[in-house]
Design a protein around this motif. Structure first.
Motif, mmCIF file in Angstrom:
data_model
loop_
_atom_site.group_PDB
_atom_site.id
_atom_site.type_symbol
_atom_site.label_atom_id
_atom_site.label_comp_id
_atom_site.label_asym_id
_atom_site.label_seq_id
_atom_site.Cartn_x
_atom_site.Cartn_y
_atom_site.Cartn_z
ATOM 1 N N LYS A 156 -33.161 12.586 10.247
ATOM 2 C CA LYS A 156 -32.641 13.929 10.701
ATOM 3 C C LYS A 156 -33.150 14.480 11.976
ATOM 4 C CE LYS A 156 -29.943 14.876 7.169
ATOM 5 N NZ LYS A 156 -28.700 14.541 6.970
ATOM 6 N N THR A 202 -30.202 15.082 13.850
ATOM 7 C CA THR A 202 -28.875 14.471 13.376
ATOM 8 C C THR A 202 -28.451 15.054 11.903
ATOM 9 O OG1 THR A 202 -29.512 12.729 14.732
ATOM 10 C CG2 THR A 202 -27.835 12.277 13.155
ATOM 11 N N THR A 247 -25.716 15.180 10.459
ATOM 12 C CA THR A 247 -24.732 14.397 9.825
ATOM 13 C C THR A 247 -24.545 13.059 10.878
ATOM 14 O OG1 THR A 247 -22.907 15.223 11.224
ATOM 15 C CG2 THR A 247 -23.350 16.633 9.457
ATOM 16 N N SER A 248 -23.681 12.240 10.119
ATOM 17 C CA SER A 248 -23.619 10.862 10.628
ATOM 18 C C SER A 248 -22.639 11.004 12.096
ATOM 19 C CB SER A 248 -22.869 9.899 9.511
ATOM 20 O OG SER A 248 -21.628 10.306 9.560
ATOM 21 N N TRP A 249 -21.944 12.062 12.113
ATOM 22 C CA TRP A 249 -21.021 12.085 13.291
ATOM 23 C C TRP A 249 -21.230 13.167 14.120
ATOM 24 C CZ3 TRP A 249 -19.056 17.096 13.627
ATOM 25 C CH2 TRP A 249 -18.923 17.858 12.553
ATOM 26 N N TYR A 280 -16.403 11.564 15.521
ATOM 27 C CA TYR A 280 -16.019 12.031 14.394
ATOM 28 C C TYR A 280 -14.575 11.284 14.109
ATOM 29 C CZ TYR A 280 -14.127 15.151 10.620
ATOM 30 O OH TYR A 280 -13.696 15.417 9.445
#
Length: 190
Positions: free
Chosen positions: A55, A99, A101-103, A164
């Motif tokens: 994160k 970070t 989220t992954s996107w 995304y």
């Protein structure tokens, strides 16, 4: 348009690299020259060391931006206002990346430096893109000293990335890069 990502992840280290190239022209009137609508060369590289479970990363980043083709003042298309390496921006920085989220990622580098390059003497003499302009004799107008082709600025850089995938084959990937020059306030007061 061409965009390529090359990423490495092992243990607590990650290294993200992006090359983003684009060049586009449009005809708005076939009796006139085409107008440049997109032109970019953007190379980004970021090394991160994981400090909070994928994160939060401590980061070192490099960003290089310029363009391929000459740019013109389309009100008078004989006046060149930019070209390859005029301007170009090279920014390096140390900071942290969040970070959630992954996107989505947000990188703040408060210890950054930016080098502005204006590799066209006419544009440098005019003081384009913030470089120091030429020095002329006030009475004769004679050139005494050419303008500088380089400008160094200490500052902070913020980079926000979105990648995304909404539907298969539809991916939204905007990127925001902001640089704040720490010396800007001093320059305005002198």
């Amino acid at each position: 348009t061409f965009k390529y990502n090359l990423n490495y992840l092992k243990g607590k280290s990650k290294w993200d690299n992006t090359l983003d190239l684009a060049l586009g022209y449009s005809y708005f009137d076939f009796d006139m020259k085409p107008i440049k609508t997109d032109d970019r060369i953007n190379l980004s590289s970021l090394y991160g060391y994981d400090v909070v479970k994928e994160k939060l990363y401590i980061t070192a980043n490099l960003n290089f931006q310029t363009q391929f083709a000459d740019g013109f003042d389309y009100a008078n298309d004989t006046v060149k206002i930019s070209e390859f390496l005029a301007p170009a921006y090279l920014t390096v920085g140390l900071g942290a990346q969040y970070t959630p989220t992954s996107w989505f990622s947000l990188n703040l580098a408060p210890a950054s430096g930016r080098l502005t390059i204006v590799n066209d003497q006419d544009l440098a003499d005019a003081g384009a893109f913030g470089v120091k302009g030429a020095l002329y004799d006030p009475q004769t107008g004679e050139l005494l000293e050419h303008g500088s082709k380089f400008r160094m600025e200490p500052g902070a850089q913020l980079i926000a990335n979105v990648n995304y995938e909404r539907f298969k084959k539809l991916c939204l990937s905007p990127k925001l890069i902001v640089f704040y020059d720490y010396m800007q306030t001093r320059d305005q007061n002198t």
